[in-house]
Write an enzyme that holds these catalytic residues in place. Structure first.
Site, PDB file in Angstrom:
ATOM      1  N   ARG A   1       0.861  -1.191   0.000  1.00 16.85           N
ATOM      2  CA  ARG A   1       0.000   0.000   0.000  1.00 16.85           C
ATOM      3  C   ARG A   1       0.892   1.234   0.000  1.00 16.85           C
ATOM      4  O   ARG A   1       1.853   1.324   0.765  1.00 16.85           O
ATOM      5  CB  ARG A   1      -0.891  -0.022   1.248  1.00 16.85           C
ATOM      6  CG  ARG A   1      -1.935   1.083   1.225  1.00 16.85           C
ATOM      7  CD  ARG A   1      -2.944   0.884   2.320  1.00 16.85           C
ATOM      8  NE  ARG A   1      -3.551   2.151   2.644  1.00 16.85           N
ATOM      9  CZ  ARG A   1      -4.758   2.547   2.236  1.00 16.85           C
ATOM     10  NH1 ARG A   1      -5.513   1.741   1.520  1.00 16.85           N
ATOM     11  NH2 ARG A   1      -5.215   3.732   2.559  1.00 16.85           N
TER      12      ARG A   1
ATOM     13  N   HIS B   1      -6.691   1.694  -7.433  1.00 17.41           N
ATOM     14  CA  HIS B   1      -7.172   1.097  -6.174  1.00 17.41           C
ATOM     15  C   HIS B   1      -8.042  -0.110  -6.563  1.00 17.41           C
ATOM     16  O   HIS B   1      -9.257  -0.104  -6.408  1.00 17.41           O
ATOM     17  CB  HIS B   1      -7.970   2.147  -5.396  1.00 17.41           C
ATOM     18  CG  HIS B   1      -8.106   1.847  -3.933  1.00 17.41           C
ATOM     19  ND1 HIS B   1      -7.658   0.676  -3.350  1.00 17.41           N
ATOM     20  CD2 HIS B   1      -8.633   2.584  -2.905  1.00 17.41           C
ATOM     21  CE1 HIS B   1      -7.904   0.696  -2.054  1.00 17.41           C
ATOM     22  NE2 HIS B   1      -8.496   1.839  -1.760  1.00 17.41           N
TER      23      HIS B   1
ATOM     24  N   GLN C   1     -10.508  -1.921  -4.005  1.00  9.62           N
ATOM     25  CA  GLN C   1     -11.668  -1.092  -3.683  1.00  9.62           C
ATOM     26  C   GLN C   1     -12.721  -1.218  -4.780  1.00  9.62           C
ATOM     27  O   GLN C   1     -13.914  -1.442  -4.515  1.00  9.62           O
ATOM     28  CB  GLN C   1     -11.229   0.380  -3.550  1.00  9.62           C
ATOM     29  CG  GLN C   1     -12.375   1.343  -3.310  1.00  9.62           C
ATOM     30  CD  GLN C   1     -13.018   1.151  -1.955  1.00  9.62           C
ATOM     31  OE1 GLN C   1     -12.329   1.180  -0.943  1.00  9.62           O
ATOM     32  NE2 GLN C   1     -14.329   0.962  -1.914  1.00  9.62           N
TER      33      GLN C   1
ATOM     34  N   ASP D   1     -15.368  10.607  -4.203  1.00 13.30           N
ATOM     35  CA  ASP D   1     -14.261  10.328  -3.295  1.00 13.30           C
ATOM     36  C   ASP D   1     -13.807  11.675  -2.731  1.00 13.30           C
ATOM     37  O   ASP D   1     -14.227  12.729  -3.236  1.00 13.30           O
ATOM     38  CB  ASP D   1     -13.119   9.635  -4.067  1.00 13.30           C
ATOM     39  CG  ASP D   1     -12.014   9.116  -3.158  1.00 13.30           C
ATOM     40  OD1 ASP D   1     -12.177   9.163  -1.923  1.00 13.30           O
ATOM     41  OD2 ASP D   1     -10.980   8.663  -3.688  1.00 13.30           O
TER      42      ASP D   1
ATOM     43  N   CYS E   1     -15.910   5.511  -1.402  1.00 11.53           N
ATOM     44  CA  CYS E   1     -14.976   4.480  -0.929  1.00 11.53           C
ATOM     45  C   CYS E   1     -14.513   4.714   0.507  1.00 11.53           C
ATOM     46  O   CYS E   1     -13.936   3.822   1.115  1.00 11.53           O
ATOM     47  CB  CYS E   1     -13.784   4.380  -1.871  1.00 11.53           C
ATOM     48  SG  CYS E   1     -13.007   5.963  -2.163  1.00 11.53           S
TER      49      CYS E   1
ATOM     50  N   ARG F   1     -15.322  -5.078   1.429  1.00 15.43           N
ATOM     51  CA  ARG F   1     -13.860  -5.171   1.271  1.00 15.43           C
ATOM     52  C   ARG F   1     -13.353  -6.469   1.920  1.00 15.43           C
ATOM     53  O   ARG F   1     -12.432  -7.105   1.430  1.00 15.43           O
ATOM     54  CB  ARG F   1     -13.161  -3.979   1.955  1.00 15.43           C
ATOM     55  CG  ARG F   1     -13.470  -2.588   1.400  1.00 15.43           C
ATOM     56  CD  ARG F   1     -12.814  -2.333   0.067  1.00 15.43           C
ATOM     57  NE  ARG F   1     -11.412  -2.630   0.030  1.00 15.43           N
ATOM     58  CZ  ARG F   1     -10.428  -1.781   0.345  1.00 15.43           C
ATOM     59  NH1 ARG F   1     -10.714  -0.547   0.687  1.00 15.43           N
ATOM     60  NH2 ARG F   1      -9.159  -2.149   0.274  1.00 15.43           N
TER      61      ARG F   1
HETATM   62  N1   CP Z   1     -11.107   3.022   1.030  1.00 11.25           N
HETATM   63  C1   CP Z   1      -9.941   2.717   1.638  1.00 11.25           C
HETATM   64  O1   CP Z   1      -8.955   2.271   1.012  1.00 11.25           O
HETATM   65  O2   CP Z   1      -9.981   2.888   2.981  1.00 11.25           O
HETATM   66  P1   CP Z   1      -8.702   2.985   3.921  1.00 11.25           P
HETATM   67  O3   CP Z   1      -7.869   4.150   3.418  1.00 11.25           O
HETATM   68  O4   CP Z   1      -9.239   3.216   5.296  1.00 11.25           O
HETATM   69  O5   CP Z   1      -7.938   1.696   3.827  1.00 11.25           O
END
Ligand code: CP
Length: 316
Positions: A116, A143, A146, A233, A272, A300
């Site tokens: 990440r 992403h 997601q 977003d 998201c 998720r």
């Molecule tokens: N939507 C998402 O990736 O959430 P986080 O940043 O909390 O992991």
């Protein structure tokens, strides 16, 4: 292709999951069907121990709530173990190369690695050097997990995907990029409304156009007309916090009740998360009856479990 006419084999060719552009429509359907199966089993309390004896590395370069918790609990629910590695507590933060880090991690017995906050070049390098599955938990350009989870959520709520229209309003960021590829590969129509200078990258739009129609506009009303789903977003993504100019330009791209009223009557609102109520969406919409953002977040868990199971079946 209609997802409901697809017969899943619960297999993937790929051993890495870096970007949705790397997956065929069928492979996206495989992941969505596997998520559905994971969710059904979870709801009836059926134990699945396909990760027994396996450890997944979670190497995170930025903060997270949903991605981290859904992976950590998902891995445990599948009988496996994990190591959470904040990037700034590894030697990567002191300049150790991706190549050396990647080459070594598999040798300690990790069975998969979730990354990440790495850029595309670093993701490619990890995948090339690591002899275990490498999964993109968010990068600056995409992403994928997601959006796979979002596609699964739309399928769950609407009963299908084909010919539905999703309107994304706001910054043309990594989520917008993955929505373009994910929606077009599932035969959905996608419209993106962003202010001038903040549309998704041309290369992504051209890639998406190979699979389906995409409307890129600066008009919110044009994008949301007849939409089945309205998605937004945060205006300012991680690492972009000081961009005041962008915030001002995005002011007119807030999803309000009036914006939702331009979409279909039964349109869903998606986000998201995390949400900044009053910025990209009003509290009235985020917490209103059309909002399914908590379902997206919940899913998720099931999608991550599906991705781990299918990717880890294959020898790299
Ligand atoms: N939507 C998402 O990736 O959430 P986080 O940043 O909390 O992991």
């Amino acid at each position: 292709m209609d997802i409901n006419k697809y017969t899943p084999k619960f297999r993937l060719k790929n051993t890495d999951l870096l970007h949705l552009a790397d997956l065929t429509s069928e492979e996206i359907f495989e992941l969505l069907y596997a998520a559905r199966s994971m969710k059904k089993k979870y709801k009836v309390g059926e134990n699945i121990s396909i990760l027994r004896g396996k450890t997944v590395g979670l190497l995170f370069g930025n903060v997270s709530t949903r991605t981290r918790v859904s992976f950590e609990l998902g891995i445990r629910q599948l009988g496996g173990d994990f190591i959470f590695l904040p990037k700034n507590e590894t030697q990567l933060s002191r300049g150790e190369s991706v190549k050396d880090t990647a080459a070594m991690l598999g040798r300690y017995g990790l069975s998969a690695l979730v990354l990440r906050g790495f850029n595309d070049e670093e993701l490619e390098e990890f995948a090339a050097v690591c002899d275990i599955p490498v999964i993109n938990g968010i990068s600056d350009t995409s992403h994928p997990l997601q959006v796979l989870s979002d596609l699964y959520t739309v399928w769950e709520k609407k009963g299908g995907l084909e010919n539905l229209k999703l309107a994304y309003i706001g910054d043309g960021n990594n989520v917008a990029n993955s929505l373009i590829i994910g929606c077009t590969k599932c035969d959905m129509n996608i419209a993106i409304a962003s202010p001038n200078g903040y549309s998704p990258a041309r290369s992504i739009v051209e890639r998406g156009m190979q699979y389906g129609d995409i409307l890129i506009t600066d008009s919110v009303s044009e994008a949301v007309r007849d939409a089945d789903v309205v998605y937004t977003d945060v205006f300012i993504s991680m690492n972009d916090e000081d961009d005041e100019k962008k915030k001002i330009k995005l002011e007119k791209y807030r999803v309000t009740k009036e914006v939702m009223s331009l979409a279909k009557e039964d349109a869903l609102f998606m986000h998201c998360m995390p949400v900044r109520r009053g910025e990209e969406v009003t509290a009235e919409v985020a917490d209103g009856p059309q909002s399914i953002m908590y379902d997206q977040a919940e899913n998720r868990l099931h999608l991550n479990k599906a991705a781990l199971s299918l990717l880890m079946m294959n020898e790299k």
